[in-house]
Write a protein that holds these residues in place. Structure first.
Motif, PDB file in Angstrom:
ATOM      1  N   GLY A  81       0.829  -1.213   0.000  1.00 37.17           N
ATOM      2  CA  GLY A  81       0.000   0.000   0.000  1.00 37.17           C
ATOM      3  C   GLY A  81       0.851   1.246   0.000  1.00 37.17           C
ATOM      4  O   GLY A  81       2.054   1.215   0.248  1.00 37.17           O
TER       5      GLY A  81
ATOM      6  N   VAL B 199      -4.957   5.339   2.764  1.00 38.22           N
ATOM      7  CA  VAL B 199      -4.096   4.245   2.294  1.00 38.22           C
ATOM      8  C   VAL B 199      -4.701   3.618   1.040  1.00 38.22           C
ATOM      9  O   VAL B 199      -5.860   3.208   1.033  1.00 38.22           O
ATOM     10  CB  VAL B 199      -3.928   3.168   3.389  1.00 38.22           C
ATOM     11  CG1 VAL B 199      -3.057   2.033   2.894  1.00 38.22           C
ATOM     12  CG2 VAL B 199      -3.336   3.775   4.651  1.00 38.22           C
ATOM     13  N   GLU B 200      -3.897   3.578  -0.003  1.00 39.53           N
ATOM     14  CA  GLU B 200      -4.336   2.989  -1.267  1.00 39.53           C
ATOM     15  C   GLU B 200      -3.655   1.623  -1.396  1.00 39.53           C
ATOM     16  O   GLU B 200      -2.433   1.530  -1.346  1.00 39.53           O
ATOM     17  CB  GLU B 200      -3.868   3.921  -2.395  1.00 39.53           C
ATOM     18  CG  GLU B 200      -4.488   3.664  -3.732  1.00 39.53           C
ATOM     19  CD  GLU B 200      -3.926   4.649  -4.760  1.00 39.53           C
ATOM     20  OE1 GLU B 200      -3.693   4.199  -5.879  1.00 39.53           O
ATOM     21  OE2 GLU B 200      -3.674   5.829  -4.424  1.00 39.53           O
ATOM     22  N   ILE B 201      -4.449   0.568  -1.502  1.00 40.66           N
ATOM     23  CA  ILE B 201      -3.879  -0.782  -1.593  1.00 40.66           C
ATOM     24  C   ILE B 201      -3.565  -1.103  -3.057  1.00 40.66           C
ATOM     25  O   ILE B 201      -4.448  -1.074  -3.912  1.00 40.66           O
ATOM     26  CB  ILE B 201      -4.846  -1.834  -1.000  1.00 40.66           C
ATOM     27  CG1 ILE B 201      -5.182  -1.503   0.460  1.00 40.66           C
ATOM     28  CG2 ILE B 201      -4.265  -3.237  -1.115  1.00 40.66           C
ATOM     29  CD1 ILE B 201      -4.006  -1.448   1.408  1.00 40.66           C
TER      30      ILE B 201
ATOM     31  N   LEU C  26      -8.887   3.478   4.424  1.00 39.12           N
ATOM     32  CA  LEU C  26      -8.604   3.089   3.038  1.00 39.12           C
ATOM     33  C   LEU C  26      -9.141   4.120   2.062  1.00 39.12           C
ATOM     34  O   LEU C  26     -10.141   4.789   2.330  1.00 39.12           O
ATOM     35  CB  LEU C  26      -9.232   1.723   2.724  1.00 39.12           C
ATOM     36  CG  LEU C  26      -8.630   0.504   3.436  1.00 39.12           C
ATOM     37  CD1 LEU C  26      -9.399  -0.746   3.076  1.00 39.12           C
ATOM     38  CD2 LEU C  26      -7.170   0.327   3.089  1.00 39.12           C
TER      39      LEU C  26
ATOM     40  N   SER D 178     -11.211   1.551  -2.928  1.00 38.28           N
ATOM     41  CA  SER D 178     -10.618   0.242  -2.588  1.00 38.28           C
ATOM     42  C   SER D 178     -11.600  -0.884  -2.881  1.00 38.28           C
ATOM     43  O   SER D 178     -12.810  -0.715  -2.792  1.00 38.28           O
ATOM     44  CB  SER D 178     -10.239   0.188  -1.110  1.00 38.28           C
ATOM     45  OG  SER D 178      -9.222   1.107  -0.858  1.00 38.28           O
TER      46      SER D 178
ATOM     47  N   VAL E 159      -3.990  -4.595   6.810  1.00 38.97           N
ATOM     48  CA  VAL E 159      -4.140  -3.143   6.566  1.00 38.97           C
ATOM     49  C   VAL E 159      -3.427  -2.365   7.674  1.00 38.97           C
ATOM     50  O   VAL E 159      -2.711  -1.391   7.413  1.00 38.97           O
ATOM     51  CB  VAL E 159      -5.636  -2.744   6.486  1.00 38.97           C
ATOM     52  CG1 VAL E 159      -5.800  -1.231   6.454  1.00 38.97           C
ATOM     53  CG2 VAL E 159      -6.298  -3.358   5.251  1.00 38.97           C
TER      54      VAL E 159
END
Length: 443
Positions: free
Chosen positions: A22, A30-32, A360, A364, A377
């Motif tokens: 991420g 947070v970008e996965i 997130l 997502s 995460v």
């Protein structure tokens, strides 16, 4: 893309191993980028018991994550849990040499180092020392003593203890998989960061993370972690019970639990039956859903009651320590039908299921926002936070170097100003360094 902004969380669980990549987007969420998942074969109740199989599972998960994210993974933040983790409360004090000076970081470090000298059982080591509240010259309930005057500095600590060999084994697996250990985090803390809001931590909340092999508990109040526990039961024990009780194979028991399982027997009518194919030419088995949920109910009640004992040990029944935020359930086991109602019935506390979607990015994948991935995460978030801190420290050092070209007086002032907001190195950072050193020397 800069390598710096990417963080990888590695959740080594009893049933699955997850590698998650991420980064932070421009809104601070947070970008996965990629997720890899593999069946965990060499881990029992959160403890590695087969190094070779664990290494294979880690490599498989990491490879899958690399393919989906088109990124090469080098450093990972790993979570530690397992039945060997326990916690205790401890009070300690120091008498300061000069009470004319204000209390500073060094005094607190001295007090914390003193706690680290506590005698533990053989093979155990202190992982975490978390100050709860301080007393200065007998004045109680001080949250932050830095900057105050006083001769005697006292504090209550929450001490988390674990077996150092288990932690080193995890480090060994990560290193042998061709990865670098960037950080180690306690899994209940990682899950808590992913699913709890700051308001809940202030009000008082118990996070119950029901995994495959263990159930982790973290209790927060006034924004500080007050109690942690690891209970050596999880979703696997429920599957085991179904397997024994219905005389079927494990794979079928797991599917039954996920598809038809319920923690509340009253839900199912007596005539609801599910048919399971027999083994190789044998007749199919018929199982009533009522019996199935009775088996599940019995085991879930046992797990919840053990967790509730831990919540009471923290002191939830005292008015001052009451957990207003109630209970948050997360982890794969929290997806069991009617579990929320059963937990409310047993404990009498408000309960919700914790999804890690608060931090997130909006776009997502729904799968990632499942309670199943809460720990992963949390580990990614922890890695990002660690990177931010390192970047800040590097920035501060640069500034100091630039200042040193000016005259020395202004440098001294600058250092005083710089040193104030500097964060204390977390104990887990120190633990990571110790594990790294040990692995380097062991080879």
């Amino acid at each position: 893309m800069e390598k710096q902004n990417i963080s990888v969380g590695l959740d080594i669980g009893t049933t699955k191993i997850v590698a998650m990549i991420g980064r932070k987007n421009e809104y601070g969420k947070v970008e996965i980028l990629g997720v890899g998942k593999s069946k965990s074969l060499g881990v029992h109740r959160g403890v590695v018991n087969n190094i070779t199989q664990t290494i294979q599972s880690i490599q498989q998960a990491v490879q899958e994550a690399e393919v989906t994210a088109s990124e090469k993974i080098e450093d990972v933040t790993v979570g530690i849990a397992g039945q060997h983790i326990r916690s205790l409360q401890h009070s300690d004090y120091i008498t300061r040499a000069n009470s004319e000076l204000v209390i500073d970081e060094d005094d607190i470090d001295q007090l914390i180092n003193q706690v680290h000298k506590l005698v533990m059982l053989p093979g155990e080591e202190i992982i975490h020392v978390l100050p709860q509240e301080f007393k200065v010259d007998g004045q109680a309930e001080i949250k932050e003593p830095i900057g105050m005057y006083g001769g005697r500095l006292e504090a209550n600590f929450h001490v988390v203890v674990g077996q150092v060999s288990s932690i080193r084994n995890i480090g060994r697996c990560v290193k042998s998989s061709g990865l670098e250990l960037e950080g180690i985090t306690l899994e209940p803390l990682a899950s808590a960061n992913a699913v709890l809001s700051q308001e809940e931590k202030e009000a008082g909340v118990a996070l119950i993370d029901i995994g495959g092999g263990t159930t982790d508990l973290a209790v927060f109040k006034d924004g500080i972690i007050r109690h942690t526990a690891v209970i050596p039961f999880g979703g696997n024990v429920i599957t085991e019970d179904i397997k024994e009780g219905c005389s079927i194979i494990e794979k079928q028991a797991e599917l039954l639990k996920i598809k038809f399982g319920s923690a509340w027997p009253g839900e199912n009518k007596d005539n609801e039956i599910v048919s399971i194919p027999g083994l190789r030419g044998r007749d199919p088995k018929e199982i009533t859903l009522k019996n199935l949920s009775k088996i599940i109910h019995a085991r879930v009640v046992e797990i919840i009651e053990q967790v509730y004992v831990e919540i009471k040990n923290y002191g939830h029944e005292e008015q001052k320590k009451k957990l207003i935020g109630g209970i948050v359930l997360t982890g794969g086991g929290s997806q069991l039908k009617h579990l929320k109602q059963l937990v409310e019935y047993i404990t009498g506390m408000d309960t919700r299921i914790g999804y890690p979607n608060e931090h997130l990015a909006g776009d997502s994948d729904d799968d990632i926002a499942s309670p199943l991935y809460a720990t992963a995460v949390g580990l990614v978030m922890d890695g990002l936070k660690r990177q931010d801190r390192k970047a800040r420290e590097a920035q501060e050092e640069l500034q100091l170097e630039e200042e040193s070209y000016d005259d020395t007086e202004s440098v001294e002032e600058e250092q005083v100003l710089e040193s104030e907001p500097k964060e204390r190195k977390s104990f887990l950072d120190k633990l990571t360094e110790r594990v790294k050193d040990f692995l380097d020397n062991a080879e």
